[in-house]
Design a protein around this motif. Structure first.
Motif, mmCIF file in Angstrom:
data_model
loop_
_atom_site.group_PDB
_atom_site.id
_atom_site.type_symbol
_atom_site.label_atom_id
_atom_site.label_comp_id
_atom_site.label_asym_id
_atom_site.label_seq_id
_atom_site.Cartn_x
_atom_site.Cartn_y
_atom_site.Cartn_z
ATOM 1 N N ASP A 12 -55.897 2.483 11.310
ATOM 2 C CA ASP A 12 -55.437 0.992 10.929
ATOM 3 C C ASP A 12 -55.380 0.158 12.390
ATOM 4 N N GLY A 13 -56.037 0.251 13.246
ATOM 5 C CA GLY A 13 -56.092 -0.433 14.422
ATOM 6 C C GLY A 13 -55.493 0.073 15.468
ATOM 7 N N PHE A 14 -54.867 1.427 15.339
ATOM 8 C CA PHE A 14 -53.757 1.879 16.550
ATOM 9 C C PHE A 14 -54.428 3.076 16.988
ATOM 10 N N GLY A 15 -55.556 3.439 16.870
ATOM 11 C CA GLY A 15 -56.145 4.565 17.167
ATOM 12 C C GLY A 15 -56.766 4.488 18.635
ATOM 13 N N THR A 16 -57.121 5.615 19.271
ATOM 14 C CA THR A 16 -58.029 5.307 20.547
ATOM 15 C C THR A 16 -59.132 4.566 20.515
ATOM 16 N N SER A 18 -59.949 2.355 18.214
ATOM 17 C CA SER A 18 -59.437 0.948 18.064
ATOM 18 C C SER A 18 -59.323 0.148 19.411
ATOM 19 N N PHE A 19 -58.671 0.954 20.117
ATOM 20 C CA PHE A 19 -58.287 0.320 21.508
ATOM 21 C C PHE A 19 -59.687 0.024 22.314
ATOM 22 N N PHE A 20 -60.449 1.072 22.397
ATOM 23 C CA PHE A 20 -61.649 0.962 23.052
ATOM 24 C C PHE A 20 -62.440 -0.221 22.250
ATOM 25 N N LYS A 21 -62.688 -0.225 20.961
ATOM 26 C CA LYS A 21 -63.518 -1.247 20.386
ATOM 27 C C LYS A 21 -62.967 -2.518 20.624
#
Length: 341
Positions: A12-16, A18-21
């Motif tokens: 949901d946008g809070f994984g590692t 997602s951070f890198f994306k």
């Protein structure tokens, strides 16, 4: 650069990943994400009954996943592929790694835990990665021992869009506020240090704390399963007087994700003293450290009663944290991608 990210869950946008994306995209790069697990309709872990059904139809589902992945790779034509795994992860299906290898698309993995030396299935895939990123220098020789082609130290960071100062609404302030907050998932022996802080108004946020004994005082401090994660994190850091953190023993002199996330949210951190954290946040200037129980209690009592002493440390840490975002880490990743391709 066109970057293909692939992993089991998007979180949901809070994984590692997602951070890198968000970091890559903010730098002007193109990113596509592919979810590799069987149930791609949501991000929850499937229950055992559903798992049995999936096991029965595994070949059919896997073939569709492989076809979808192949189609995306052929259409998108990524220049590099990136995944992120941790110690509890299964190895990625070999088909995905083989497809990328056959097309000569370099694969990198950001591993968020110690090297999983008991996971033989994962260890066997290490040579397929062009490079491994590790958050802890201590693990670099171990990765090479198990056949890594290239290992780079890349510390954790904060997300420039998520981890930032954000006070909760007035009607929610009492819920998120506490003299001391601790945010983290329970693991064996994790209760030792937070237990010392229960007399000072501690609130514990995170999952799996129901595994400790019911008569443990931490059960009264625990806010419940699923509370304090994701969107709540910045509210808790911003609203609490002190945010307690500790780098777990298996990480030695390393750091944790919260090393950067707490100060990025303008939280006042007290954490155990480690060399890597001291490199980023100087002692008593940008962070408060402890090594013994006595030192922890002394510093908690002092800073709980001295708001003015907390303010300059919080501000200094915040300024430092702004230079350690995943966007900054992505800049380094791009450099490593270019050097190895």
């Amino acid at each position: 650069m066109r970057i293909l990210e692939f992993s089991e869950y998007s979180n949901d946008g809070f994984g590692t990943l997602s951070f890198f994306k968000r970091g890559f995209e903010d730098l002007g790069h193109s990113v596509e994400f592919f979810q590799t697990n069987q149930d791609r309709s949501n991000n929850i872990i499937i229950d055992k009954a559903k798992q049995k059904i999936n096991d029965i139809f595994q070949p059919k589902i896997s073939n569709k996943l492989v076809r979808d992945f192949t189609h995306l790779v052929n259409e998108y034509k990524p220049e590099v592929a990136l995944t992120s795994l941790g110690g509890m992860s299964d190895k990625l299906p070999i088909e995905f790694l083989e497809i990328l290898t056959e097309l000569k698309i370099p694969i990198f993995c950001y591993f968020t835990d110690p090297v999983p030396e008991e996971n033989q299935a994962f260890l066997s895939t290490i040579p397929l990665y062009r490079g491994i990123f590790t958050y802890n220098r201590h693990y670099i020789p171990t990765w090479y021992w198990y056949g890594a082609n290239l290992v780079k130290y890349l510390p954790f960071a904060s997300d420039h869009l998520i981890h930032k100062p954000k006070k909760p609404p007035k009607e929610k302030m009492s819920y998120y506020h506490s003299p001391i907050a601790y945010l983290g998932t329970w693991q064996p022996n994790a209760e030792r240090w937070p237990s010392l802080l229960t007399p000072y108004g501690l609130k514990v946020w995170g999952n799996q704390w129901s595994k400790i004994k019911s008569n443990n005082e931490l059960m009264n401090a625990w806010q419940g399963e699923g509370q304090g994660t994701n969107k709540d994190f910045t509210y808790i850091c911003s609203a609490s007087n002190i945010v307690f953190n500790f780098v777990r023993a298996f990480n030695g002199q390393g750091h944790s994700m919260k090393t950067f996330e707490i100060p990025a949210c303008k939280g006042f951190a007290i954490t155990n003293r480690t060399n890597e954290q001291l490199e980023f946040f100087p002692e008593d200037e940008a962070c408060v450290y402890f090594s013994t129980e006595e030192e922890l209690i002394d510093k908690v009592e002092f800073y709980l009663n001295n708001e003015e002493a907390r303010k300059p440390i919080t501000e200094c840490a915040y300024k430092i944290a702004k230079n350690h975002t995943y966007r900054d880490r992505c800049n380094l990743m791009i450099k490593y991608f270019n050097e190895s391709t």
